[in-house]
Design an enzyme around this catalytic site. Structure first.
Site, PDB file in Angstrom:
ATOM      1  N   ALA A  72      -9.347   2.169   5.586  1.00 24.36           N
ATOM      2  CA  ALA A  72     -10.481   2.656   4.810  1.00 24.36           C
ATOM      3  C   ALA A  72      -9.993   2.842   3.378  1.00 24.36           C
ATOM      4  O   ALA A  72      -8.804   3.047   3.141  1.00 24.36           O
ATOM      5  CB  ALA A  72     -10.965   3.981   5.387  1.00 24.36           C
ATOM      6  N   GLY A 117      -8.316   2.068   9.295  1.00 27.73           N
ATOM      7  CA  GLY A 117      -9.597   1.430   9.605  1.00 27.73           C
ATOM      8  C   GLY A 117      -9.464  -0.057   9.913  1.00 27.73           C
ATOM      9  O   GLY A 117     -10.309  -0.615  10.622  1.00 27.73           O
ATOM     10  N   GLU A 120      -8.494  -0.176  13.442  1.00 25.72           N
ATOM     11  CA  GLU A 120      -9.668   0.236  14.224  1.00 25.72           C
ATOM     12  C   GLU A 120     -10.702  -0.887  14.292  1.00 25.72           C
ATOM     13  O   GLU A 120     -11.337  -1.095  15.332  1.00 25.72           O
ATOM     14  CB  GLU A 120     -10.271   1.505  13.608  1.00 25.72           C
ATOM     15  N   GLU A 140      -3.096   7.614   9.439  1.00 24.17           N
ATOM     16  CA  GLU A 140      -3.957   8.666   8.868  1.00 24.17           C
ATOM     17  C   GLU A 140      -3.267  10.019   8.772  1.00 24.17           C
ATOM     18  O   GLU A 140      -3.528  10.791   7.844  1.00 24.17           O
ATOM     19  CB  GLU A 140      -5.245   8.800   9.697  1.00 24.17           C
TER      20      GLU A 140
HETATM   21  N1  COA Z   1      -7.328   2.117   0.169  1.00 26.17           N
HETATM   22  C1  COA Z   1      -7.423   1.877  -1.148  1.00 26.17           C
HETATM   23  N2  COA Z   1      -6.582   1.080  -1.819  1.00 26.17           N
HETATM   24  C2  COA Z   1      -5.626   0.472  -1.104  1.00 26.17           C
HETATM   25  C3  COA Z   1      -5.463   0.673   0.267  1.00 26.17           C
HETATM   26  C4  COA Z   1      -6.367   1.534   0.916  1.00 26.17           C
HETATM   27  N3  COA Z   1      -6.322   1.767   2.223  1.00 26.17           N
HETATM   28  N4  COA Z   1      -4.388  -0.046   0.694  1.00 26.17           N
HETATM   29  C5  COA Z   1      -3.903  -0.679  -0.389  1.00 26.17           C
HETATM   30  N5  COA Z   1      -4.647  -0.362  -1.481  1.00 26.17           N
HETATM   31  C6  COA Z   1      -4.473  -0.834  -2.845  1.00 26.17           C
HETATM   32  C7  COA Z   1      -3.282  -0.175  -3.530  1.00 26.17           C
HETATM   33  O1  COA Z   1      -3.649   1.090  -4.051  1.00 26.17           O
HETATM   34  C8  COA Z   1      -2.956  -1.189  -4.606  1.00 26.17           C
HETATM   35  O2  COA Z   1      -3.909  -1.037  -5.647  1.00 26.17           O
HETATM   36  P1  COA Z   1      -3.412  -1.095  -7.194  1.00 26.17           P
HETATM   37  O3  COA Z   1      -2.844  -2.488  -7.339  1.00 26.17           O
HETATM   38  O4  COA Z   1      -4.676  -0.878  -7.970  1.00 26.17           O
HETATM   39  O5  COA Z   1      -2.376  -0.017  -7.354  1.00 26.17           O
HETATM   40  C9  COA Z   1      -3.271  -2.522  -3.917  1.00 26.17           C
HETATM   41  O6  COA Z   1      -4.162  -2.221  -2.839  1.00 26.17           O
HETATM   42  C10 COA Z   1      -2.047  -3.193  -3.349  1.00 26.17           C
HETATM   43  O7  COA Z   1      -1.400  -2.284  -2.475  1.00 26.17           O
HETATM   44  P2  COA Z   1       0.150  -1.836  -2.626  1.00 26.17           P
HETATM   45  O8  COA Z   1       0.300  -0.492  -1.997  1.00 26.17           O
HETATM   46  O9  COA Z   1       0.571  -1.992  -4.049  1.00 26.17           O
HETATM   47  O10 COA Z   1       0.841  -2.966  -1.747  1.00 26.17           O
HETATM   48  P3  COA Z   1       2.239  -2.835  -0.996  1.00 26.17           P
HETATM   49  O11 COA Z   1       2.567  -4.208  -0.520  1.00 26.17           O
HETATM   50  O12 COA Z   1       3.247  -2.101  -1.817  1.00 26.17           O
HETATM   51  O13 COA Z   1       1.938  -1.926   0.300  1.00 26.17           O
HETATM   52  C11 COA Z   1       0.682  -1.198   2.208  1.00 26.17           C
HETATM   53  C12 COA Z   1       1.072  -2.378   1.298  1.00 26.17           C
HETATM   54  C13 COA Z   1      -0.418  -1.700   3.151  1.00 26.17           C
HETATM   55  C14 COA Z   1       1.900  -0.719   3.007  1.00 26.17           C
HETATM   56  C15 COA Z   1       0.158  -0.036   1.341  1.00 26.17           C
HETATM   57  O14 COA Z   1      -0.863  -0.565   0.477  1.00 26.17           O
HETATM   58  C16 COA Z   1      -0.454   1.080   2.114  1.00 26.17           C
HETATM   59  O15 COA Z   1       0.258   1.903   2.683  1.00 26.17           O
HETATM   60  N6  COA Z   1      -1.806   1.174   2.126  1.00 26.17           N
HETATM   61  C17 COA Z   1      -2.509   2.265   2.730  1.00 26.17           C
HETATM   62  C18 COA Z   1      -2.476   2.179   4.225  1.00 26.17           C
HETATM   63  C19 COA Z   1      -3.203   3.355   4.832  1.00 26.17           C
HETATM   64  O16 COA Z   1      -2.770   4.496   4.792  1.00 26.17           O
HETATM   65  N7  COA Z   1      -4.347   3.042   5.449  1.00 26.17           N
HETATM   66  C20 COA Z   1      -5.095   4.006   6.176  1.00 26.17           C
HETATM   67  C21 COA Z   1      -6.236   4.508   5.393  1.00 26.17           C
HETATM   68  S1  COA Z   1      -7.238   5.514   6.433  1.00 26.17           S
END
Ligand code: COA
Length: 263
Positions: A72, A117, A120, A140
């Site tokens: 999400a 999400g 999910e 989460e």
């Molecule tokens: N919501 C909003 N933005 C998200 C996102 C999310 N769930 N997941 C990634 N993004 C965004 C990042 O903020 C980043 O944006 P920016 O370029 O404007 O800073 C962009 O997507 C790229 O992500 P980034 O984190 O730079 O890539 P990465 O390769 O270093 O890491 C992940 C990849 C998936 C490990 C990391 O993005 C992450 O942990 N995301 C969140 C996962 C999460 O907690 N999901 C559950 C939500 S309920």
């Protein structure tokens, strides 16, 4: 076969001559994170696909080579309070329940991160195939939250309660091989062949009677109804008012480690 006129900002829909549609979540710059717009577009897409005589099976995947769906949208989540949190959780659950009970087969092609999400969404689909870089996780708790789109109910059904508890409480990510061993992924394919291979699997399904397929989906689901969805939504809403939730979401957006206090 006539093309299916469906256009939305965050989705691509492409249907082939066999009635197999590929629905691509298309926000690659945010790793296809599910914001309100994506969820609303997905709802419209399901309506369109259910009504379409041209579409017999749906494959859902993510745009780009890095992510299926990274969860999400945390920026949007960070603004939730107790009431809007519970409503958001219920709305997401309803959408994913709709996928789970969809009368046409739905396959998730997990082509990278399937977190929160995203996991999910994949779990609500009837079948999951993946690429070697597929990663599952429900992180989460690292945001001071719990899964709110049915993950607390569907993960135990797919991998068993003990492993689901481990994954949900630790927020740890698992890679494609382990996901396959656990039954989260039915199969793993090379990136370049994943669509064709998933279509081959689809072909095996589509040679059968459409009404028998719909009935089979309905019958299998009937054995997996749980009462836990409402509880999940209430707890999700409650957590949206905690300091830990504010700290967890702020820390992600500020790209730092969260410091939780339990408040
Ligand atoms: N919501 C909003 N933005 C998200 C996102 C999310 N769930 N997941 C990634 N993004 C965004 C990042 O903020 C980043 O944006 P920016 O370029 O404007 O800073 C962009 O997507 C790229 O992500 P980034 O984190 O730079 O890539 P990465 O390769 O270093 O890491 C992940 C990849 C998936 C490990 C990391 O993005 C992450 O942990 N995301 C969140 C996962 C999460 O907690 N999901 C559950 C939500 S309920």
């Amino acid at each position: 076969m006539s093309s299916t006129p469906f256009e939305r900002e965050t989705l691509l829909l492409d249907t082939d001559e066999n009635g197999i549609s590929i629905l691509t979540i298309n926000r690659p710059e945010k790793l296809n994170a599910l914001n309100g717009q994506v969820l609303s577009d997905l709802n419209d897409a399901l309506h369109h696909i259910e009504e379409s005589n041209d579409i017999r099976l749906l494959i859902i995947t993510g745009s780009g080579e890095k992510a299926f769906v990274a969860g999400a949208d945390i920026k949007e989540l960070s603004t939730l309070d107790r009431q809007s949190g519970e409503e958001t959780s219920s709305a997401g659950q309803n959408l994913f329940n709709r996928i789970e009970t969809f009368p046409k087969p739905v396959i998730a092609l997990v082509n990278g991160y399937a977190l929160g999400g995203g996991a999910e969404l994949a779990m609500a689909c009837h079948i999951r195939t993946g690429t070697a870089n597929a990663v599952f996780g429900l992180p989460e708790v690292s945001l001071g939250l719990i899964p709110g789109y049915g993950g607390t109910q569907r993960l135990p059904q797919l991998v068993g309660k003990g492993k689901a508890m481990e994954m949900i409480l630790s927020g740890a990510q698992i890679k494609a091989d382990e996901a396959k061993q656990l039954g989260l992924l039915n199969d793993i394919f090379d990136h370049s062949e994943a669509i064709e291979e998933t279509k081959k699997l689809s072909g095996k399904i589509l040679k059968n009677s459409p009404s028998a397929i719909s009935s089979a989906i309905s019958a299998v689901n009937a054995g997996y109804r749980t009462n836990g969805f409402a509880k999940e939504a209430v707890l999700f809403g409650q957590l949206c008012e905690t300091d830990d939730f504010k700290e967890g979401t702020s820390a992600f957006l500020e790209k730092r480690k969260a410091k939780f206090t339990g408040n």
